[in-house]
Design an enzyme around this catalytic site. Structure first.
Site, mmCIF file in Angstrom:
data_model
loop_
_atom_site.group_PDB
_atom_site.id
_atom_site.type_symbol
_atom_site.label_atom_id
_atom_site.label_comp_id
_atom_site.label_asym_id
_atom_site.label_seq_id
_atom_site.Cartn_x
_atom_site.Cartn_y
_atom_site.Cartn_z
ATOM 1 C CE LYS A 170 -1.793 2.958 2.907
ATOM 2 N NZ LYS A 170 -1.931 4.164 2.076
ATOM 3 N N GLY A 221 7.422 5.233 8.041
ATOM 4 C CA GLY A 221 6.553 6.394 8.208
ATOM 5 C C GLY A 221 6.704 6.990 9.587
ATOM 6 C CB SER A 222 4.562 9.290 11.450
ATOM 7 O OG SER A 222 3.344 8.580 11.496
ATOM 8 N N GLY A 226 3.364 4.083 13.294
ATOM 9 C CA GLY A 226 4.097 2.856 13.653
ATOM 10 C C GLY A 226 3.516 2.219 14.911
ATOM 11 C CD GLU A 243 13.492 4.099 8.386
ATOM 12 O OE1 GLU A 243 13.497 4.857 9.395
ATOM 13 O OE2 GLU A 243 13.511 4.497 7.227
ATOM 14 C CB CYS A 277 13.732 8.578 7.973
ATOM 15 S SG CYS A 277 14.628 7.437 6.946
ATOM 16 C CD GLU A 374 11.039 12.818 11.511
ATOM 17 O OE1 GLU A 374 9.987 12.336 11.928
ATOM 18 O OE2 GLU A 374 11.753 12.274 10.653
HETATM 19 P P1 NDP Z 1 2.170 8.305 8.138
HETATM 20 O O1 NDP Z 1 3.050 7.526 9.025
HETATM 21 O O2 NDP Z 1 0.794 8.596 8.598
HETATM 22 O O3 NDP Z 1 2.010 7.587 6.705
HETATM 23 C C1 NDP Z 1 2.868 6.599 6.199
HETATM 24 C C2 NDP Z 1 2.043 5.470 5.581
HETATM 25 O O4 NDP Z 1 1.203 4.872 6.575
HETATM 26 C C3 NDP Z 1 1.110 5.934 4.477
HETATM 27 O O5 NDP Z 1 1.029 4.935 3.478
HETATM 28 C C4 NDP Z 1 -0.212 6.055 5.213
HETATM 29 O O6 NDP Z 1 -1.321 5.999 4.372
HETATM 30 C C5 NDP Z 1 -0.147 4.840 6.116
HETATM 31 N N1 NDP Z 1 -1.081 4.869 7.238
HETATM 32 C C6 NDP Z 1 -1.730 5.935 7.778
HETATM 33 N N2 NDP Z 1 -2.477 5.548 8.830
HETATM 34 C C7 NDP Z 1 -2.310 4.212 8.962
HETATM 35 C C8 NDP Z 1 -2.784 3.219 9.879
HETATM 36 N N3 NDP Z 1 -3.607 3.527 10.879
HETATM 37 N N4 NDP Z 1 -2.375 1.951 9.733
HETATM 38 C C9 NDP Z 1 -1.522 1.610 8.754
HETATM 39 N N5 NDP Z 1 -1.033 2.497 7.853
HETATM 40 C C10 NDP Z 1 -1.423 3.769 7.954
HETATM 41 O O7 NDP Z 1 2.947 9.618 7.740
HETATM 42 P P2 NDP Z 1 2.356 11.020 7.312
HETATM 43 O O8 NDP Z 1 2.152 11.006 5.874
HETATM 44 O O9 NDP Z 1 1.157 11.361 8.137
HETATM 45 O O10 NDP Z 1 3.564 11.989 7.717
HETATM 46 C C11 NDP Z 1 3.625 12.502 9.045
HETATM 47 C C12 NDP Z 1 5.021 12.556 9.575
HETATM 48 O O11 NDP Z 1 5.623 11.264 9.520
HETATM 49 C C13 NDP Z 1 6.017 13.420 8.797
HETATM 50 O O12 NDP Z 1 5.935 14.734 9.185
HETATM 51 C C14 NDP Z 1 7.337 12.812 9.181
HETATM 52 O O13 NDP Z 1 7.750 13.334 10.419
HETATM 53 C C15 NDP Z 1 7.012 11.354 9.350
HETATM 54 N N6 NDP Z 1 7.387 10.560 8.164
HETATM 55 C C16 NDP Z 1 8.494 9.790 8.240
HETATM 56 C C17 NDP Z 1 8.916 9.082 7.149
HETATM 57 C C18 NDP Z 1 10.133 8.228 7.175
HETATM 58 O O14 NDP Z 1 10.776 8.051 6.142
HETATM 59 N N7 NDP Z 1 10.489 7.639 8.302
HETATM 60 C C19 NDP Z 1 8.193 9.152 5.860
HETATM 61 C C20 NDP Z 1 6.997 9.956 5.902
HETATM 62 C C21 NDP Z 1 6.632 10.634 7.024
HETATM 63 P P3 NDP Z 1 -1.986 7.359 3.840
HETATM 64 O O15 NDP Z 1 -0.904 8.174 3.209
HETATM 65 O O16 NDP Z 1 -2.952 6.860 2.872
HETATM 66 O O17 NDP Z 1 -2.579 8.027 5.060
#
Ligand code: NDP
Length: 472
Positions: A170, A221-222, A226, A243, A277, A374
């Site tokens: 996804k 992701g965030s 996580g 991660e 990240c 961050e």
């Molecule tokens: P998220 O962690 O919300 O999104 C990352 C992924 O998780 C997307 O595919 C998102 O889908 C999906 N997701 C959202 N909610 C859920 C859930 N409940 N269960 C499973 N998967 C889910 O990141 P954001 O886009 O909200 O970014 C917010 C902050 O995260 C940034 O400001 C940054 O600090 C951090 N971040 C860190 C990253 C890294 O590389 N470590 C990368 C991106 C963000 P969808 O997009 O459809 O909501």
């Protein structure tokens, strides 16, 4: 450039059962195209297809899987330009960086094709031998973010496949098109059901995290998401690689080469407009060189040309989405209210597009938001120090522990300092670079497990210990 309107399930392009969502181009804020949205029933179908394909795929030889990955890399190379253009339009980064992302991802596929799982003989005598084998887990669910969309997808997908798993992916709802197109391009190289992609919002990721038919989630992701995934994954005790975010610090000692350091620091802080990240997010500079280094940092930062990533000459694109843009504008306001001094940048560009220029700020409290949170954007706080012990305490303060660096002509001293950082990776005289052979992961709340190299590959397996009694 093809922006796919379909999902990819069980080897076929499939119409979405839950309508569409608009994807914006962050450089213009205009709708790029409508992307397909899967229903939870389609998630079930993708998982069922992956489960059924697993029975065959796990029994393929290591060599067959290597060959499949190499063919995938060839296909990616053929479509490199198209993939790079899709990334610019949906993600916002300048074309040259998107081209590097595609080339890097392709090289990563080839490297992963060459990795193999070891069989360890942990005991042997005249009567008995004990071997430790690695077996694939089953169906892996991959949930990816919007910052390095293709690269991170490849980081999840390829080791999962190489170890004999099947996958349901996804992408982020902000950047789905690269993944939908990639699966069309590479799908024919794999049996039906081995790879599947469902697009949608967070609820689709949630459904995958809770799904009893998925054996592992790999997520980038965030930290907040996580934690939600970890909770949802408990139902069937899924394996997890998480991660998450970082708030990487760099400590610059007074003996450093200022020119060289300024180039490296700016590259590391503004990698992907700071949306990385392991970007350099807090800079602690010895007070003896603070002003001189700041001057050089500003000069290097101001070389960037900010604008739409498809425009020739642009080196610095928008931040990816309105949520991120609004958050960063709030941070800029907070800095201003707290008396921070902007050495460059500090104001978003007028007009359309989420454009924030490279920003360097001093006179910030080490406990202010820009240092403790961050920022995930192009705002670099510079903080002077004179006491090494104090600065090490500051470095280790945040909840994150992804990476950290020390900059000095004295490599031994720099290593001794960085060894006291509570983080998963350290760099000396550069920052944030990863390598396919080197495990990468976070301490503290930056994550769980590692990616890359042999150790990363093993995260897609479970151990089977074989006790063999010899005869005669
Ligand atoms: P998220 O962690 O919300 O999104 C990352 C992924 O998780 C997307 O595919 C998102 O889908 C999906 N997701 C959202 N909610 C859920 C859930 N409940 N269960 C499973 N998967 C889910 O990141 P954001 O886009 O909200 O970014 C917010 C902050 O995260 C940034 O400001 C940054 O600090 C951090 N971040 C860190 C990253 C890294 O590389 N470590 C990368 C991106 C963000 P969808 O997009 O459809 O909501």
């Amino acid at each position: 450039m093809k922006l796919c309107k379909t999902l990819y399930i069980n080897g076929t392009s499939v119409a979405p059962a839950n309508g569409t969502l608009d994807v914006l181009n962050p450089a213009t804020e205009k709708v790029l195209a409508s992307a397909p949205v899967a229903s939870t029933e389609q998630v079930d179908r993708a998982v069922a297809a992956a489960r059924s394909a697993f029975v065959q795929w796990r029994d393929t030889s290591d060599e067959e899987r290597s060959q499949a990955l190499l063919r995938i890399a060839d296909r990616m190379e053929t479509h490199a330009d198209e993939l790079a253009r899709i990334i610019v339009h949906e993600q916002g980064k300048p074309l040259m960086i998107a081209q590097r992302e595609v080339a890097g991802a392709t090289a990563w596929v080839r490297y992963t094709a060459g990795l193999t799982l070891p069989v360890d003989v942990v005991f042997e005598d005249d009567s008995k031998r004990i071997e430790v084998h690695r077996k694939p887990l089953g169906v892996v669910g991959s949930i990816t973010p919007w910052n390095w969309p293709l690269m991170i997808l490849i980081w999840h997908l390829m080791p999962a496949l190489k170890a004999g798993n099947t996958v349901v992916c996804k992408p982020s709802e902000y950047t789905p098109f690269h993944a939908l197109r990639l699966f069309e391009i590479i799908g024919e190289e794999l049996p039906a059901g081995v790879i599947n992609v469902v697009n949608g919002r967070g609820d689709i990721g949630q459904a995958m995290s809770e799904h009893d038919g998925i054996d592992k989630i790999v997520f980038t992701g965030s930290i907040a998401t996580g934690k939600r995934i970890m909770g949802a994954a408990a139902g069937n005790l899924k394996r997890l690689t998480l991660e998450l975010g970082g708030n990487d610090a760099a400590v610059v000692l007074p003996d450093v080469d200022l020119e060289q350091a300024a180039e490296g620091i700016i590259a590391a802080a503004y990698k992907n407009m700071g949306q990385t990240c392991a970007a350099l997010k807090r800079l602690y500079v010895h007070e003896d060189i603070h002003d001189a280094l700041c001057e050089k940092l500003v000069a290097v930062a101001q070389r960037h040309v900010v604008g739409d990533g498809m425009e020739p000459g642009v080196t610095f694109g928008p931040v990816q989405n309105s949520m991120q843009y609004t958050y960063l504008c709030g941070l800029l306001d907070d800095i201003r209210e707290q008396g921070g001094i902007f050495l460059c940048g500090g104001e978003p560009l007028p007009g359309k597009g989420y454009l924030i220029p490279p920003t360097i700020v001093t006179n910030v409290d080490p406990h202010s938001r820009i240092v403790q949170e961050e920022q995930f954007g192009p705002i670099l706080p510079v903080i002077p120090f004179n006491d090494l012990e104090e600065v090490i305490t500051l470095v280790n303060e945040p909840q994150e522990g992804l990476g950290g660096s020390v900059w000095s002509a004295d490599i031994e001293k720099a290593q001794a300092i960085s060894s006291r950082f509570e983080c998963g990776s350290t760099w000396i005289n550069f920052h944030g670079e990863v390598h396919p052979s080197a495990p990468f992961g976070g301490c503290k709340q930056s994550g769980l497990g590692v990616e890359f190299g042999q150790e990363g590959l093993m995260e897609y397996t479970s151990v089977q210990t074989r006790h063999i009694l010899k005869q005669g």
